[in-house]
Motif scaffolding. Structure first.
Motif, short mmCIF file in Angstrom:
data_model
loop_
_atom_site.label_atom_id
_atom_site.label_comp_id
_atom_site.label_asym_id
_atom_site.label_seq_id
_atom_site.Cartn_x
_atom_site.Cartn_y
_atom_site.Cartn_z
N UNK A 205 81.14 72.16 23.85
CA UNK A 205 80.73 73.39 23.16
C UNK A 205 79.22 73.35 22.96
N UNK A 206 78.63 74.53 22.85
CA UNK A 206 77.19 74.65 22.60
C UNK A 206 77.01 75.26 21.21
N UNK A 207 76.50 74.45 20.27
CA UNK A 207 76.29 74.97 18.90
C UNK A 207 74.84 75.41 18.69
N UNK A 208 74.07 75.36 19.78
CA UNK A 208 72.70 75.88 19.75
C UNK A 208 72.67 77.28 20.33
N UNK A 209 71.68 77.55 21.14
CA UNK A 209 71.56 78.85 21.81
C UNK A 209 71.50 78.64 23.32
N UNK A 210 71.52 79.72 24.07
CA UNK A 210 71.37 79.59 25.52
C UNK A 210 70.01 79.00 25.87
N UNK A 211 68.97 79.42 25.11
CA UNK A 211 67.61 78.97 25.37
C UNK A 211 67.41 77.52 24.90
N UNK A 212 68.02 77.18 23.76
CA UNK A 212 67.89 75.83 23.21
C UNK A 212 69.29 75.27 22.92
N UNK A 213 69.99 74.84 23.96
CA UNK A 213 71.37 74.38 23.79
C UNK A 213 71.47 73.07 23.00
N UNK A 214 72.53 72.98 22.20
CA UNK A 214 72.91 71.73 21.53
C UNK A 214 74.36 71.49 21.94
N UNK A 215 74.56 70.62 22.92
CA UNK A 215 75.88 70.44 23.52
C UNK A 215 76.64 69.29 22.85
N UNK A 216 77.86 69.57 22.42
CA UNK A 216 78.76 68.53 21.93
C UNK A 216 79.90 68.39 22.93
N UNK A 217 80.29 67.13 23.20
CA UNK A 217 81.29 66.87 24.25
C UNK A 217 82.51 66.17 23.66
N UNK B 201 85.41 68.44 19.23
CA UNK B 201 86.66 68.70 18.49
C UNK B 201 86.45 68.50 16.99
N UNK B 202 85.78 67.40 16.63
CA UNK B 202 85.54 67.12 15.21
C UNK B 202 84.64 68.17 14.57
N UNK B 203 83.65 68.63 15.32
CA UNK B 203 82.78 69.70 14.80
C UNK B 203 83.60 70.97 14.52
N UNK B 204 84.51 71.31 15.44
CA UNK B 204 85.37 72.47 15.26
C UNK B 204 86.28 72.30 14.03
N UNK B 205 86.83 71.10 13.89
CA UNK B 205 87.69 70.83 12.73
C UNK B 205 86.93 71.02 11.43
N UNK B 206 85.74 70.40 11.36
CA UNK B 206 84.91 70.50 10.14
C UNK B 206 84.58 71.95 9.82
N UNK B 207 84.23 72.71 10.85
CA UNK B 207 83.82 74.10 10.63
C UNK B 207 84.99 75.03 10.37
N UNK B 208 86.17 74.65 10.83
CA UNK B 208 87.35 75.49 10.52
C UNK B 208 87.74 75.32 9.06
N UNK B 209 87.32 74.18 8.46
CA UNK B 209 87.61 73.96 7.03
C UNK B 209 86.53 74.53 6.15
N UNK B 210 85.27 74.41 6.60
CA UNK B 210 84.13 74.66 5.71
C UNK B 210 83.31 75.90 6.05
N UNK B 211 83.61 76.55 7.15
CA UNK B 211 82.72 77.62 7.66
C UNK B 211 82.61 78.79 6.69
N UNK C 129 89.78 78.40 9.32
CA UNK C 129 91.22 78.49 9.54
C UNK C 129 91.67 78.53 10.98
N UNK C 130 90.77 78.20 11.93
CA UNK C 130 91.18 78.17 13.34
C UNK C 130 92.35 77.20 13.49
N UNK C 131 93.36 77.64 14.23
CA UNK C 131 94.59 76.84 14.40
C UNK C 131 94.66 76.23 15.80
N UNK C 132 95.32 75.07 15.89
CA UNK C 132 95.60 74.48 17.20
C UNK C 132 94.47 73.66 17.79
N UNK C 133 93.49 73.25 16.96
CA UNK C 133 92.35 72.48 17.50
C UNK C 133 92.82 71.17 18.14
#
Length: 202
Positions: free
Chosen positions: A175-187, A192-202, A163-167
């Protein structure tokens, strides 16, 4: 730095006078490296203050006005900050691990390397905030408003984003959807699309 409790209370009183007289009397609060857990801050304003590297851990500061303050390197670990107002504050390098920050206002804040690990930011107002290398690992961001906020290098591993608003209106650089040690960077749009998907399905 200040071992004398009376001295801190005098500073808090002077800051209250400074706010009440719009700067004509008293003095703006400036403290550094003070453990504030022994103080009852309910009767003192702490907005528009310089409060750096101070300890607020476990304190009850629900609905407290902490706006337009410089709070860099302070800690609010496990603090109760529901409905608190941090609008226009600099909270870079601040540690909010396990804090209750539900329904708080963090609009127009500066959050460089700020730590929100396991904090509850449900319904929080993050509008126009700057989030640079901010750690939202396992943070609850349900229904948070991120309109016009800037996200760059933000760590979101394990965050609850329903339900995050204003994406669409946010500036999502990376954003980094991994960890500090093993980063998975999305640009950019991928982030934005990852955030949208996760705001609906998280």
């Amino acid at each position: 730095m200040y071992n004398d409790i009376k001295e801190i209370i005098l500073k808090l009183e002077s800051h209250r006078l400074w706010i009440e007289t719009i700067g004509e009397q008293g003095e703006k609060l400036g403290i550094d490296e003070i453990d504030l857990r022994g103080f009852n801050l309910s009767q003192y304003p702490i907005d528009q203050a310089y409060i750096t590297a101070c300890v607020f851990d476990g304190m009850n500061l629900n609905h407290k006005d902490i706006s337009s303050s410089l709070l860099c390197s302070s800690t609010f670990i496990s603090a109760n900050l529901e409905g608190a107002d941090f609008c226009k504050s600099n909270i870079s390098y601040v540690d909010f691990t396990d804090a209750n920050i539900k329904d708080a206002r963090l609009a127009d804040t500066e959050c460089i390397k700020t730590v929100f690990v396991k904090a509850d930011l449900s319904d929080a107002n993050l509008v126009a905030g700057l989030f640079d290398k901010t750690d939202f690992s396992n943070t609850i961001l349900i229904n948070a408003d991120i309109r016009l906020a800037t996200f760059e290098g933000v760590l979101l591993n394990g965050a609850k984003l329903t339900g995050i608003r204003g994406i669409e209106e946010a500036f999502i650089k990376s954003i980094n959807i991994g960890t500090l040690e093993q980063p998975v960077i999305l640009i950019g749009e991928e982030a934005r699309n990852w955030l949208k998907d996760n705001s609906l399905n998280n």
